[in-house]
Design a protein around this motif. Structure first.
Motif, PDB file in Angstrom:
ATOM      1  N   LEU A  91       0.838  -1.197   0.000  1.00 20.12           N
ATOM      2  CA  LEU A  91       0.000   0.000   0.000  1.00 20.12           C
ATOM      3  C   LEU A  91       0.874   1.248   0.000  1.00 20.12           C
ATOM      4  N   THR A  92       0.421   2.285  -0.690  1.00 15.27           N
ATOM      5  CA  THR A  92       1.143   3.556  -0.698  1.00 15.27           C
ATOM      6  C   THR A  92       0.219   4.635  -0.153  1.00 15.27           C
ATOM      7  N   ASP A  93       0.752   5.836   0.043  1.00 17.62           N
ATOM      8  CA  ASP A  93       0.009   7.000   0.542  1.00 17.62           C
ATOM      9  C   ASP A  93      -0.645   6.754   1.905  1.00 17.62           C
ATOM     10  N   ILE A  94       0.092   6.124   2.797  1.00 23.52           N
ATOM     11  CA  ILE A  94      -0.398   5.898   4.158  1.00 23.52           C
ATOM     12  C   ILE A  94      -0.136   7.165   4.952  1.00 23.52           C
ATOM     13  N   PRO A  95      -1.153   7.752   5.585  1.00 16.91           N
ATOM     14  CA  PRO A  95      -0.916   8.987   6.350  1.00 16.91           C
ATOM     15  C   PRO A  95      -0.047   8.727   7.581  1.00 16.91           C
ATOM     16  N   LEU A  96       0.908   9.611   7.797  1.00 13.85           N
ATOM     17  CA  LEU A  96       1.854   9.495   8.910  1.00 13.85           C
ATOM     18  C   LEU A  96       2.041  10.845   9.577  1.00 13.85           C
ATOM     19  N   TYR A  97       2.650  10.812  10.720  1.00 14.49           N
ATOM     20  CA  TYR A  97       3.179  12.013  11.371  1.00 14.49           C
ATOM     21  C   TYR A  97       4.661  11.727  11.506  1.00 14.49           C
ATOM     22  N   ALA A  98       5.503  12.550  10.885  1.00 10.70           N
ATOM     23  CA  ALA A  98       6.893  12.131  10.746  1.00 10.70           C
ATOM     24  C   ALA A  98       7.877  13.279  10.770  1.00 10.70           C
ATOM     25  N   GLY A  99       9.119  12.890  10.942  1.00  8.35           N
ATOM     26  CA  GLY A  99      10.284  13.731  10.769  1.00  8.35           C
ATOM     27  C   GLY A  99      11.179  13.036   9.764  1.00  8.35           C
ATOM     28  N   GLN A 100      12.391  13.527   9.610  1.00  4.42           N
ATOM     29  CA  GLN A 100      13.272  12.954   8.601  1.00  4.42           C
ATOM     30  C   GLN A 100      13.688  11.522   8.940  1.00  4.42           C
ATOM     31  N   ASP A 101      13.925  11.229  10.228  1.00  7.10           N
ATOM     32  CA  ASP A 101      14.405   9.893  10.590  1.00  7.10           C
ATOM     33  C   ASP A 101      13.464   9.127  11.517  1.00  7.10           C
ATOM     34  N   TRP A 102      12.225   9.538  11.617  1.00  6.26           N
ATOM     35  CA  TRP A 102      11.246   8.837  12.454  1.00  6.26           C
ATOM     36  C   TRP A 102       9.854   9.049  11.876  1.00  6.26           C
ATOM     37  N   ALA A 103       8.934   8.135  12.211  1.00 11.43           N
ATOM     38  CA  ALA A 103       7.547   8.256  11.768  1.00 11.43           C
ATOM     39  C   ALA A 103       6.652   7.433  12.681  1.00 11.43           C
ATOM     40  N   VAL A 104       5.455   7.943  12.911  1.00 13.34           N
ATOM     41  CA  VAL A 104       4.428   7.234  13.670  1.00 13.34           C
ATOM     42  C   VAL A 104       3.114   7.366  12.912  1.00 13.34           C
ATOM     43  N   THR A 105       2.224   6.435  13.161  1.00 14.77           N
ATOM     44  CA  THR A 105       0.924   6.520  12.500  1.00 14.77           C
ATOM     45  C   THR A 105      -0.054   7.348  13.308  1.00 14.77           C
ATOM     46  N   ASP A 106       0.185   7.495  14.611  1.00 17.78           N
ATOM     47  CA  ASP A 106      -0.750   8.195  15.482  1.00 17.78           C
ATOM     48  C   ASP A 106      -0.004   9.260  16.290  1.00 17.78           C
ATOM     49  N   ARG A 107      -0.237  10.527  15.971  1.00 17.10           N
ATOM     50  CA  ARG A 107       0.475  11.626  16.634  1.00 17.10           C
ATOM     51  C   ARG A 107       0.222  11.660  18.142  1.00 17.10           C
ATOM     52  N   PRO A 108      -1.021  11.524  18.633  1.00 20.28           N
ATOM     53  CA  PRO A 108      -1.226  11.569  20.083  1.00 20.28           C
ATOM     54  C   PRO A 108      -0.488  10.470  20.839  1.00 20.28           C
ATOM     55  N   ASP A 109      -0.119   9.408  20.138  1.00 18.88           N
ATOM     56  CA  ASP A 109       0.642   8.344  20.782  1.00 18.88           C
ATOM     57  C   ASP A 109       1.964   8.864  21.333  1.00 18.88           C
ATOM     58  N   LEU A 110       2.533   9.877  20.683  1.00 18.04           N
ATOM     59  CA  LEU A 110       3.784  10.470  21.176  1.00 18.04           C
ATOM     60  C   LEU A 110       3.593  11.091  22.556  1.00 18.04           C
ATOM     61  N   LEU A 111       2.479  11.807  22.751  1.00 21.40           N
ATOM     62  CA  LEU A 111       2.214  12.422  24.060  1.00 21.40           C
ATOM     63  C   LEU A 111       1.871  11.380  25.118  1.00 21.40           C
ATOM     64  N   VAL A 112       1.164  10.343  24.710  1.00 28.28           N
ATOM     65  CA  VAL A 112       0.829   9.274  25.662  1.00 28.28           C
ATOM     66  C   VAL A 112       2.108   8.608  26.154  1.00 28.28           C
ATOM     67  N   ARG A 113       3.008   8.322  25.222  1.00 24.70           N
ATOM     68  CA  ARG A 113       4.284   7.722  25.619  1.00 24.70           C
ATOM     69  C   ARG A 113       5.074   8.657  26.546  1.00 24.70           C
ATOM     70  N   ALA A 114       5.113   9.949  26.199  1.00 23.44           N
ATOM     71  CA  ALA A 114       5.833  10.916  27.033  1.00 23.44           C
ATOM     72  C   ALA A 114       5.220  10.984  28.435  1.00 23.44           C
ATOM     73  N   ALA A 115       3.896  10.966  28.514  1.00 25.51           N
ATOM     74  CA  ALA A 115       3.229  11.012  29.823  1.00 25.51           C
ATOM     75  C   ALA A 115       3.567   9.776  30.648  1.00 25.51           C
ATOM     76  N   TRP A 116       3.541   8.604  30.027  1.00 23.07           N
ATOM     77  CA  TRP A 116       3.887   7.380  30.759  1.00 23.07           C
ATOM     78  C   TRP A 116       5.337   7.409  31.225  1.00 23.07           C
ATOM     79  N   GLU A 117       6.218   7.924  30.391  1.00 25.21           N
ATOM     80  CA  GLU A 117       7.623   8.002  30.781  1.00 25.21           C
ATOM     81  C   GLU A 117       7.820   8.981  31.934  1.00 25.21           C
ATOM     82  N   LEU A 118       7.095  10.087  31.937  1.00 23.22           N
ATOM     83  CA  LEU A 118       7.178  11.039  33.049  1.00 23.22           C
ATOM     84  C   LEU A 118       6.608  10.452  34.329  1.00 23.22           C
ATOM     85  N   VAL A 119       5.481   9.763  34.216  1.00 21.38           N
ATOM     86  CA  VAL A 119       4.873   9.126  35.394  1.00 21.38           C
ATOM     87  C   VAL A 119       5.810   8.056  35.945  1.00 21.38           C
ATOM     88  N   GLY A 120       6.390   7.259  35.054  1.00 26.49           N
ATOM     89  CA  GLY A 120       7.338   6.233  35.500  1.00 26.49           C
ATOM     90  C   GLY A 120       8.543   6.827  36.201  1.00 26.49           C
TER      91      GLY A 120
END
Length: 148
Positions: A91-120
């Motif tokens: 499949l092509t044209d999959i929507p992403l949230y990305a930078g030059q050397d990283w990509a995720v499919t779900d942008r809010p997942d970045l904040l969720v991970r950051a919150a869990w890391e801060l809580v930990g």
């Protein structure tokens, strides 16, 4: 007797080896803070993009692909959050949230991970200090009992 800070009381009640272990544990807790800062920075600094070309997913492993960012730069590498079967990887044209050397499919997942890391980190720091305080207090209490 003059008042001293709780940090000075904590360290004065610990043996030298326990002080070293406390220092190493607190330094180790900086690592999750670094990951949280990185995920927060990615949330702020990333761009909406789409895959360019084919996405290759290994069986049960990460997916990798190329993308073109709105700034005109091209990025490639692992894409977190994709889980395709082998027959769906073209499949092509999959929507992403990305930078030059990283990509995720779900942008809010970045904040969720950051919150869990801060809580930990907060829980880990509290636990390390609580254990150190109890060790410091119990050794100080034993010393007072020996003097009596």
């Amino acid at each position: 007797m003059g008042s001293s800070s709780w940090g000075a009381e904590l360290l004065s009640g610990l043996k030298p080896l326990s002080r070293l272990v406390l220092f190493v544990c607190l330094c180790a807790l900086v690592l999750p803070l670094w990951f949280a800062a990185q995920n927060t920075y990615r949330f702020i600094d990333g761009h909406h993009a789409k895959t360019e070309g084919y996405v290759h997913c290994e069986s049960g492993g990460p997916c990798r692909g190329a993308r073109r960012l709105p700034t005109g730069q091209r990025g490639s590498g692992e894409i977190r959050g994709l889980s395709f079967a082998a027959d769906e990887e073209l499949l092509t044209d999959i929507p992403l949230y990305a930078g030059q050397d990283w990509a995720v499919t779900d942008r809010p997942d970045l904040l969720v991970r950051a919150a869990w890391e801060l809580v930990g980190t907060a829980i880990g720091t509290a636990l390390v200090l609580w254990i150190a305080w109890n060790r410091s207090y119990s050794s100080g209490w034993r010393d007072e009992m020996k003097q009596s």
